[in-house]
Every structure is written in structure tokens, then in C-alpha cells.
Design a protein around this motif. Sequence first.
Motif, short mmCIF file in Angstrom:
data_model
loop_
_atom_site.label_atom_id
_atom_site.label_comp_id
_atom_site.label_asym_id
_atom_site.label_seq_id
_atom_site.Cartn_x
_atom_site.Cartn_y
_atom_site.Cartn_z
N ALA A 132 0.85 -1.19 0.00
CA ALA A 132 0.00 0.00 0.00
C ALA A 132 0.89 1.24 0.00
O ALA A 132 1.90 1.29 0.69
CB ALA A 132 -0.91 0.01 1.22
N VAL A 133 0.52 2.23 -0.80
CA VAL A 133 1.29 3.47 -0.88
C VAL A 133 0.34 4.66 -0.77
O VAL A 133 -0.84 4.55 -1.08
CB VAL A 133 2.09 3.56 -2.20
N SER A 134 0.88 5.78 -0.34
CA SER A 134 0.09 7.01 -0.27
C SER A 134 1.01 8.20 -0.56
O SER A 134 1.22 9.04 0.31
CB SER A 134 -0.59 7.15 1.08
N PRO A 135 1.58 8.26 -1.76
CA PRO A 135 2.49 9.37 -2.06
C PRO A 135 1.72 10.69 -2.18
O PRO A 135 0.53 10.71 -2.47
CB PRO A 135 3.08 8.96 -3.41
N THR A 136 2.43 11.77 -1.94
CA THR A 136 1.82 13.10 -2.07
C THR A 136 2.03 13.70 -3.45
O THR A 136 1.39 14.68 -3.81
CB THR A 136 2.40 14.04 -1.01
N THR A 137 2.92 13.09 -4.24
CA THR A 137 3.13 13.50 -5.62
C THR A 137 3.17 12.27 -6.50
O THR A 137 3.41 11.15 -6.01
CB THR A 137 4.46 14.28 -5.79
N THR A 138 2.93 12.45 -7.78
CA THR A 138 2.95 11.32 -8.72
C THR A 138 4.31 10.63 -8.66
O THR A 138 5.35 11.28 -8.78
CB THR A 138 2.65 11.81 -10.14
N THR A 139 4.30 9.30 -8.47
CA THR A 139 5.52 8.53 -8.24
C THR A 139 5.53 7.28 -9.10
O THR A 139 4.49 6.64 -9.28
CB THR A 139 5.63 8.13 -6.75
N THR A 140 6.70 6.95 -9.63
CA THR A 140 6.87 5.71 -10.41
C THR A 140 7.51 4.65 -9.53
O THR A 140 8.55 4.88 -8.90
CB THR A 140 7.74 5.95 -11.65
N TYR A 141 6.90 3.49 -9.48
CA TYR A 141 7.41 2.35 -8.72
C TYR A 141 7.87 1.27 -9.69
O TYR A 141 7.24 1.04 -10.72
CB TYR A 141 6.35 1.79 -7.78
N ALA A 142 8.98 0.62 -9.35
CA ALA A 142 9.51 -0.49 -10.16
C ALA A 142 9.38 -1.78 -9.37
O ALA A 142 9.46 -1.79 -8.14
CB ALA A 142 10.97 -0.24 -10.52
N VAL A 143 9.17 -2.88 -10.09
CA VAL A 143 9.01 -4.18 -9.42
C VAL A 143 9.69 -5.27 -10.25
O VAL A 143 9.64 -5.27 -11.48
CB VAL A 143 7.51 -4.51 -9.22
N THR A 144 10.35 -6.17 -9.54
CA THR A 144 10.92 -7.37 -10.15
C THR A 144 10.09 -8.56 -9.68
O THR A 144 9.93 -8.77 -8.47
CB THR A 144 12.38 -7.56 -9.75
N ILE A 145 9.58 -9.33 -10.63
CA ILE A 145 8.70 -10.46 -10.32
C ILE A 145 9.42 -11.76 -10.69
O ILE A 145 9.92 -11.89 -11.82
CB ILE A 145 7.37 -10.37 -11.09
N THR A 146 9.47 -12.70 -9.75
CA THR A 146 10.18 -13.97 -9.97
C THR A 146 9.27 -15.14 -9.62
O THR A 146 8.57 -15.11 -8.60
CB THR A 146 11.45 -14.03 -9.10
N ASP A 147 9.31 -16.15 -10.48
CA ASP A 147 8.56 -17.38 -10.22
C ASP A 147 9.30 -18.18 -9.16
O ASP A 147 10.47 -18.55 -9.35
CB ASP A 147 8.44 -18.19 -11.52
N ARG A 148 8.65 -18.46 -8.04
CA ARG A 148 9.32 -19.18 -6.95
C ARG A 148 9.77 -20.58 -7.39
O ARG A 148 10.82 -21.07 -6.96
CB ARG A 148 8.39 -19.31 -5.75
N ALA A 149 8.98 -21.23 -8.23
CA ALA A 149 9.31 -22.60 -8.66
C ALA A 149 10.42 -22.62 -9.70
O ALA A 149 11.20 -23.58 -9.76
CB ALA A 149 8.06 -23.28 -9.22
N ASN A 150 10.51 -21.57 -10.52
CA ASN A 150 11.54 -21.47 -11.55
C ASN A 150 12.20 -20.10 -11.45
O ASN A 150 11.80 -19.16 -12.16
CB ASN A 150 10.94 -21.66 -12.96
N PRO A 151 13.18 -19.94 -10.56
CA PRO A 151 13.79 -18.62 -10.36
C PRO A 151 14.38 -17.99 -11.60
O PRO A 151 14.59 -16.78 -11.63
CB PRO A 151 14.87 -18.91 -9.30
N VAL A 152 14.65 -18.81 -12.64
CA VAL A 152 15.16 -18.22 -13.88
C VAL A 152 14.10 -17.37 -14.55
O VAL A 152 14.42 -16.50 -15.37
CB VAL A 152 15.66 -19.33 -14.83
N CYS A 153 12.82 -17.59 -14.21
CA CYS A 153 11.72 -16.81 -14.79
C CYS A 153 11.55 -15.51 -13.99
O CYS A 153 11.02 -15.53 -12.87
CB CYS A 153 10.42 -17.61 -14.77
N THR A 154 11.99 -14.41 -14.58
CA THR A 154 11.95 -13.12 -13.92
C THR A 154 11.59 -12.04 -14.93
O THR A 154 12.09 -12.05 -16.05
CB THR A 154 13.31 -12.78 -13.28
N ILE A 155 10.71 -11.12 -14.53
CA ILE A 155 10.38 -9.98 -15.38
C ILE A 155 10.48 -8.70 -14.55
O ILE A 155 10.42 -8.73 -13.32
CB ILE A 155 8.98 -10.08 -16.01
N PHE A 156 10.62 -7.58 -15.24
CA PHE A 156 10.73 -6.26 -14.61
C PHE A 156 9.63 -5.38 -15.17
O PHE A 156 9.35 -5.40 -16.37
CB PHE A 156 12.10 -5.67 -14.91
N ASP A 157 8.98 -4.61 -14.28
CA ASP A 157 7.88 -3.76 -14.73
C ASP A 157 7.87 -2.48 -13.89
O ASP A 157 8.51 -2.39 -12.83
CB ASP A 157 6.55 -4.49 -14.58
#
Length: 265
Positions: free
Chosen positions: A166-191
Amino acid sequence: ANPVHTYSAAGNYRVTLTLPAELACVTPLQKIITVNESAIVVDFSAELTTCAATATVLFTNRSVNNQSAIASYEWRFPHGSSNAPQVSVTVDSSQNLSATLIITSIDGCVDSLTRVIPVELIKNTVPDSVVVCNGLPVFLNPAYNENYSYRWSPALLSDTTSSNPAVSPTTTTTYAVTITDRANPVCTIFDTLVAVVPPPFQITTRDTTICEKELLLSVADNRDLRYEWSTEADFNTIVATTNQWVATPTAVQTYFLRATDAFGC
């Protein structure tokens, strides 16, 4: 003539050679043909080497031939083939990838093996943007997948490894996330995700006492707002949807006004 026959299974088979009956002094020739079990053990490995927007599977021959040398390899896939001992296949969607390896030895023996390799790409549920209204907290990834791990930045988040922070920024903010498959750690995407904070607005009203039967209720319309007037605090009944309207109370009456901007705040 030199006939060719394919036997369906291993075993001993009697073969007889005869000549035309009109020839004198002809004795049929018989021989026992022994067909052995194939000494070729076809095998291969399948390794997921990359996995993001697409996935690459490395297929490697692991076959053993105890009776002779291997003369050729043939890989067959739904959308192509190869004759190399090792081959990489790239897919752009989750699927059950069928792979067949055909081995031919120098003495003409052929054997094959087919396997189905499940390939699962990451299903990204992170939205492109969210709207933060009036400093109220908003969740970044409500449709998160429990089979994935998430790592968010910037580090000002209270929990950078939460699946749905949960976020509550006071100005428009860009967040980055790295998503990894727990079963296959080689499977990773960035968004990335943008938390949009609209400019604030405020509406004011005041209590009024009237002697007339009608009262013009209005609010300054200085923005593109959607207005809803109601006599109920939960707005179950909407009596007007303009910035001003004429009310006709018959007794002491409370009117409620709800204004919504283009962002839904």
C-alpha cells in the motif's frame, strides 16, 4: 532381387528362399534371422535457460548406443526441426512444448523418444497505473500471484517484498518491481507502475435557513467535476447531478453533495 522387410519386434525369424518350380533339382534355402532388442537408449534433457517475455529451453541429447555409433540426430518440434545434438527452442507463450528426438545408428537402427515439456511464462498482474486520492492509501497489485515473489523500489515503501504493498504518495511517483517465479527462479520480469496523484480540489457549503418553498443550491464549478446531490448520507438516492439545482424542502432537511473528478477522486 534383394527384398527388404521390417520386423515389428525382436526375435528369431525363419526366412526361406525358393526358386521357380520349373527348375530341376531345386532345394529351398532356409536361414534363421535373429533380430535383437535395440541397444539404443534414447534420452534427452530439457533445461529452461531464459524466461522473461519469452522462454528458451535447451534440449541436449543424452542417448546411449551400445551396439554401434550414432549416425544422425533429428529433433522435431511443433514449429521446426534440427539435426544437431543440442538445440535451443524459444517460445513466446505458456504452453506444453512437445519434443521428439530420433536417433539413427550406423547399422540402420532407429529409435525415438517424445516428451512434453511444460513452459510457464510469468503472468504479470501489475497495472500500468493507479490513482491516489486525497492522500488515501492505495494497493499497487491487488491481483498478485502467491506463486511469485515481488521486490519493489524505491525503498521508501514500508515493505519492498510485499506482493501487494500500500502506498500514499503526495506527488505522482513511479514504482519499479521485479517479479520472480518461486518454482523457476530463472523466470523473472521487470515492470513499472505510476501512482498518479491528481491536483487537489475542495468544495464548501454552508447551512441555510429559508422562508421560501424553494432554495437554489449551488457550488462553484471551477473544474471538470461530476456532482451528485442526495438526501441520504450513503447516496442511495440521487436527486440531482448538476453543480446547481433548486431544492424544495418541506421541513428541516440535510442535503449531501458528492463531487468526483476525472481521476475518480
